[in-house]
Design a protein around this motif. Structure first.
Motif, mmCIF file in Angstrom:
data_model
loop_
_atom_site.group_PDB
_atom_site.id
_atom_site.type_symbol
_atom_site.label_atom_id
_atom_site.label_comp_id
_atom_site.label_asym_id
_atom_site.label_seq_id
_atom_site.Cartn_x
_atom_site.Cartn_y
_atom_site.Cartn_z
ATOM 1 N N SER A 558 0.831 -1.205 0.000
ATOM 2 C CA SER A 558 0.000 0.000 0.000
ATOM 3 C C SER A 558 0.865 1.255 0.000
ATOM 4 N N PRO A 559 0.628 2.191 -0.923
ATOM 5 C CA PRO A 559 1.391 3.441 -0.909
ATOM 6 C C PRO A 559 1.317 4.172 0.426
ATOM 7 N N LEU A 560 0.180 4.057 1.125
ATOM 8 C CA LEU A 560 0.037 4.757 2.403
ATOM 9 C C LEU A 560 1.090 4.311 3.415
ATOM 10 N N THR A 561 1.507 3.050 3.340
ATOM 11 C CA THR A 561 2.521 2.541 4.263
ATOM 12 C C THR A 561 3.855 3.241 4.069
ATOM 13 N N HIS A 562 4.128 3.664 2.848
ATOM 14 C CA HIS A 562 5.438 4.243 2.523
ATOM 15 C C HIS A 562 5.353 5.728 2.217
ATOM 16 N N VAL A 563 4.346 6.377 2.757
ATOM 17 C CA VAL A 563 4.144 7.787 2.422
ATOM 18 C C VAL A 563 5.307 8.649 2.905
ATOM 19 N N ASP A 564 6.107 8.135 3.837
ATOM 20 C CA ASP A 564 7.287 8.889 4.270
ATOM 21 C C ASP A 564 8.293 9.061 3.136
ATOM 22 N N ARG A 565 8.185 8.205 2.104
ATOM 23 C CA ARG A 565 9.081 8.321 0.951
ATOM 24 C C ARG A 565 8.582 9.332 -0.078
ATOM 25 N N LEU A 566 7.346 9.779 0.036
ATOM 26 C CA LEU A 566 6.795 10.737 -0.918
ATOM 27 C C LEU A 566 7.584 12.033 -0.830
ATOM 28 N N SER A 567 8.185 12.440 -1.949
ATOM 29 C CA SER A 567 9.096 13.591 -1.891
ATOM 30 C C SER A 567 8.910 14.555 -3.051
ATOM 31 N N VAL A 568 7.898 14.313 -3.901
ATOM 32 C CA VAL A 568 7.683 15.187 -5.048
ATOM 33 C C VAL A 568 6.245 15.700 -5.027
ATOM 34 N N PRO A 569 5.988 16.810 -5.714
ATOM 35 C CA PRO A 569 4.628 17.370 -5.730
ATOM 36 C C PRO A 569 3.595 16.378 -6.287
ATOM 37 N N LEU A 570 2.370 16.510 -5.766
ATOM 38 C CA LEU A 570 1.312 15.559 -6.104
ATOM 39 C C LEU A 570 -0.007 16.290 -6.315
ATOM 40 N N LEU A 571 -0.692 15.953 -7.408
ATOM 41 C CA LEU A 571 -2.041 16.441 -7.680
ATOM 42 C C LEU A 571 -2.993 15.259 -7.553
#
Length: 641
Positions: A558-571
Motif C-alpha cells: 500500500s502506498p500509504l505505508t510508505h508515504v514517508d518516501r513521498l518527496s515530489v509534488p502531487l495532484l
C-alpha cells in the motif's frame, strides 16, 4: 501565392495548442452498439452535458437521435449493454436510463416510457437480448442488502409488456453475455468469486422451456481457463477460450458435446469483459469476423468455416482495414458494423461487407485535423525475457511550433486502469491535449496488461504494486537514457488502478519522476478490499493474495505505508460519488502530503463517480493538471493554450 508561416521555435510544453481544455471536455464517443432488425442503435456522447444519447440508423433515414434520455447501465458499476439487442414488433428500442436504472421503451419518434418499476436504482439492467414479441433475456443486478457481497446478479426472462420476471440463472456470482440460439437454446457466461471474468468465465448453454432452463450444461472455460466471446453457428456454438495462452476460436457441437480448437494464431480474439457490452466475434453464415489483438494493437480477421466428415476446417485471412484500431463489431443484415478509430483519432461506425464494401454510418471528427498536429506513435519495449514490458511513445507535434534544436521534450507517462486492461496505439483527444503542447506521452502496457496473451496478463498475479511499478520506472528511465525525453522533466499520471500505481511509484525507494497526478487512485489496499463494489471485491485475491493470510503483503504494497518516501509534488482528483474507489482513499494520501509540507493540490467533483463525465469537470481537471506540470517542471509560465 501564399505559404504557411514557418513553425515558431518555442520550448516544449509551452506550445499554443488547438486542443483547449474546453475542446477536450466536449469530446464525443460511441457506446452500446447493437443490431435491432433492419436498423442499428447506439449511444453517443452529448458534448454539452456528457450524457449518452440514443441514436438510430436505418437505410432510409440515416442517423438520428432518439429522445433525451441519458442511457447508461450501472451493472458492475462499469456498465455497458444499456441498449437491448434484437428487433421489436413496433420498431421501438429498450434502453437503461442512468439515474433510475430502469428499462425504458423508446419509440421511433423518440418518446419514452418506463417498463420496469421504480426502485431507486437498487435494481439495474444490462445486455438484454430479445426473444420474441415482448420477451427478452437480460442481466438483472439487485442491491437490497447492506454489503457488496449481498448484491445479486441473475439472468432473467422479462416480459416488457406486463413486467413479469422469472429468474433463469440465479446461482452464480456473475452472469453476462446472453446469446439467443435456435429452438429455444440460450448461451451465457458465468463465473464466481474470487475469479474475474478473464480468470475463469465459463460458457453455459440451456434450452428455454416455458419460464425455466432445461438441459443446462457447461460448454467450456471455468476450469482454469476463461471464455471471452461466444456466438451461435446454426445449432452449434463458436467461442474464444484461452487455454492455449490466447483467446483462440473453438467450435462446440451441442449434440456430441465435443469442443475443437479452430485457430492457433497467437493472438487474442476477445477482450477482458470490464463492461457488459462490446463484442469481438461475429458470425455471418459460414464466416467468422473477429477483432484480433496482438501486441496491444487490434485489427480484423476473417475466418471461413467448412464442415466436413472430419469436423470443421478453417481458412484464416487478414482483413485489411484503413483504420488504426477496431474496438468492437456486430452482425447486421449480412455484414458487420464496426466501431473503429483512425490514426488521426477520428472515431467511426462503419458497415463492412464480406465483398469488401464499406459504408460509413457515423463519424466523430478528431479534436484537431491539421496534419502537422499528428505526432508519430512509436512502439517501445524495455527489458528482456520475463522482464520485458511495453509502451507506446507519442511524440509531440504541432503545425505551428517546434522545439529549439538539441532539446528534448518533457514526458507525461499515462497509466491505464484495471490493471487488467491495455491501451491502444491511438492518438486520442486526451493524448493530443499534451502532444500538441510539446509534451511526449508514454502510454505504458506494463506486465499484467491484456493484449499480449494470458502469460503476460497473469504475470501480475500476486505482484500488483511491485511488477508494474518496476515497469513504469524502467520505461521512463530508458526513454530518458535514449535522449527521447527530458529526464529531468517527467510526470506520471493515472486513474483508479493506474492511480494506485502512480502513488506506488512515487512512494518507491527510487524513481525518475518530478511529480505525479492520481485520479481516484488507491492508497490503502486493505481498505479497498473492505470497501468496494461486488464486481471487484475479490479481485485482489488474485492480484495480491487472499485475506487474512496476505494481510502483511497488503500493508507492504500500500502506498500509504510508505508515504514517508513521498518527496515530489502531487495532484489528486476525486469524484465524491465514487463507489469503486471511495474518496477516503484520496483523502488519506492528501493528508500525508499536507503533513510533509509537499506542494500538492486536491480537487473534488460533486456528483461524479468513478471517472469524470461532466464537461465542466473534465475541463477543470485538465486545466489544473496542465498548470501543475508547468509550475513543477519549470516550464514557461507565460505560455498560452
Amino acid at each position: 501565392m501564399t505559404t504557411d508561416p514557418a513553425p515558431r521555435v518555442l520550448p516544449a510544453g509551452t506550445w499554443p495548442s488547438p486542443v483547449s481544455a474546453e475542446v477536450l471536455s466536449r469530446s464525443v464517443s460511441f457506446a452500446d452498439l447493437v443490431s435491432a432488425g433492419d436498423h442499428l442503435l447506439w449511444t453517443r456522447t452529448d458534448p454539452t452535458s456528457g450524457a449518452m444519447r440514443l441514436h438510430r440508423w436505418d437505410p432510409s433515414d440515416g442517423v438520428r437521435a432518439l429522445g433525451d434520455l441519458d442511457v447508461r447501465s450501472r451493472v458492475h458499476e462499469y456498465g455497458g449493454g444499456a441498449v437491448v439487442t434484437g428487433p421489436s414488433p413496433d420498431g421501438s428500442a429498450l434502453v437503461v436510463d442512468t439515474a433510475a436504472q430502469r428499462l425504458h421503451r423508446v419509440g421511433p419518434d423518440g418518446s419514452s416510457e418506463p417498463v420496469t418499476p421504480e426502485t431507486g436504482a437498487t435494481v439495474r439492467w444490462a445486455v438484454g437480448h430479445r426473444l420474441d414479441g415482448s420477451r427478452l433475456v437480460v442481466v438483472r443486478e439487485t442491491h437490497d442488502g447492506g454489503s457488496a457481497l449481498e448484491v445479486r446478479n441473475e439472468l432473467v426472462l422479462l416480459d416488457a409488456a406486463d413486467g413479469t420476471q422469472h429468474v433463469l440463472v440465479g446461482d452464480r456470482d456473475f452472469v453476462a453475455a446472453p446469446r439467443v440460439g435456435p429452438d429455444g437454446w440460450l448461451a451465457w457466461l458465468a463465473w464466481d468469486h474470487p475469479d474475474m471474468p478473464w480468470d475463469g468465465a465459463a460458457l453455459w448453454a440451456g434450452r428455454l422451456e416455458g419460464t425455466a432452463l432445461v438441459d443446462v450444461r457447461r460448454v467450456a472455460g471455468g476450469d482454469g481457463s476463461a471464455v471471452s466471446e461466444a456466438a451461435w453457428w446454426g445449432a452449434d456454438l463458436l467461442l474464444t477460450e484461452d487455454s492455449s495462452g490466447f483467446w483462440e476460436l473453438q467450435h462446440h457441437d451441442l449434440t456430441t458435446g465435443r469442443t475443437t480448437a479452430l485457430t492457433d494464431g497467437g493472438a487474442d480474439l476477445g477482450h477482458p469483459r470490464w463492461v457488459l457490452g462490446g463484442d469481438a466475434l461475429a458470425v455471418l453464415g459460414d464466416t467468422v469476423v473477429a477483432v484480433r489483438t496482438r501486441e496491444a494493437s487490434s485489427d480484423l480477421v476473417r475466418i471461413d468455416l467448412h464442415r466436413g466428415g472430419d469436423g470443421v476446417a478453417v481458412e484464416v485471412h487478414d482483413w485489411p482495414t484503413a483504420t488504426g484500431q477496431v474496438w468492437e463489431l456486430v452482425v447486421h443484415e449480412g455484414a458487420v458494423v464496426t466501431r473503429e478509430v483512425d490514426p488521426d483519432g477520428r472515431q467511426a461506425l462503419r458497415r463492412r461487407g464480406l465483398d469488401g464494401s464499406l459504408t460509413p454510418l457515423d463519424e466523430l471528427e478528431p479534436v484537431t485535423s491539421r496534419p502537422g498536429d499528428l505526432g508519430e506513435v512509436v512502439p517501445v519495449a524495455v527489458g528482456e525475457g520475463g522482464e520485458r514490458t511495453h509502451a507506446f511513445l507519442h511524440l509531440p507535434a504541432n503545425a505551428d511550433a517546434t522545439t529549439p534544436e538539441g532539446t528534448a521534450p518533457p514526458l507525461v507517462v499515462f497509466l491505464h486502469g484495471g490493471p487488467t486492461s491495455h491501451t491502444l496505439p491511438v492518438r486520442s483527444s486526451a493524448i493530443a491535449f499534451w502532444t500538441t503542447r510539446g509534451f511526449a506521452v508514454a502510454d505504458v502496457n506494463y506486465r499484467g496488461s491484456t493484449g499480449f496473451g494470458r502469460d503476460y496478463r497473469n504475470a501480475m498475479r500476486g505482484r500488483w504494486g511491485e511488477i508494474e511499478v518496476a515497469d513504469v520506472i524502467a520505461v521512463a528511465t530508458e526513454l530518458g537514457r535514449r535522449g527521447l525525453v527530458d529526464a529531468d522533466r517527467m510526470a506520471v499520471r493515472g486513474g483508479s488502478a493506474g492511480g494506485f500505481t502512480v502513488l506506488a511509484v512515487l512512494t518507491s525507494e527510487q524513481h525518475p519522476f518530478a511529480c505525479g497526478t492520481s485520479f481516484f487512485g488507491v492508497a490503502d489496499l486493505a481498505a479497498l478490499a473492505a470497501d468496494t463494489h461486488k464486481f471487484e471485491s475479490r479481485y485482489l485475491d488474485r492480484m495480491v493474495g487472499p485475506l487474512p493470510e496476505a494481510a502483511e503483503l497488503y500493508r507492504e504494497r500500500s502506498p500509504l505505508t510508505h508515504v514517508d518516501r513521498l518527496s515530489v509534488p502531487l495532484l489528486v482528483l476525486q469524484g465524491l460519488e465514487d463507489h469503486v474507489v471511495p474518496p477516503e482513499q484520496s483523502e488519506v494520501v492528501v493528508a500525508a502530503a499536507r503533513e510533509k509540507g509537499l506542494l500538492h493540490d486536491y480537487l473534488t467533483f460533486p456528483g461524479e463517480g468513478h471517472g469524470f463525465r461532466k464537461p465542466e469537470n473534465v475541463a477543470a481537471w485538465h486545466e489544473a493538471e496542465l498548470s501543475f506540470y508547468r509550475q513543477v517542471l519549470r516550464l514557461d509560465e507565460g505560455a498560452s493554450g
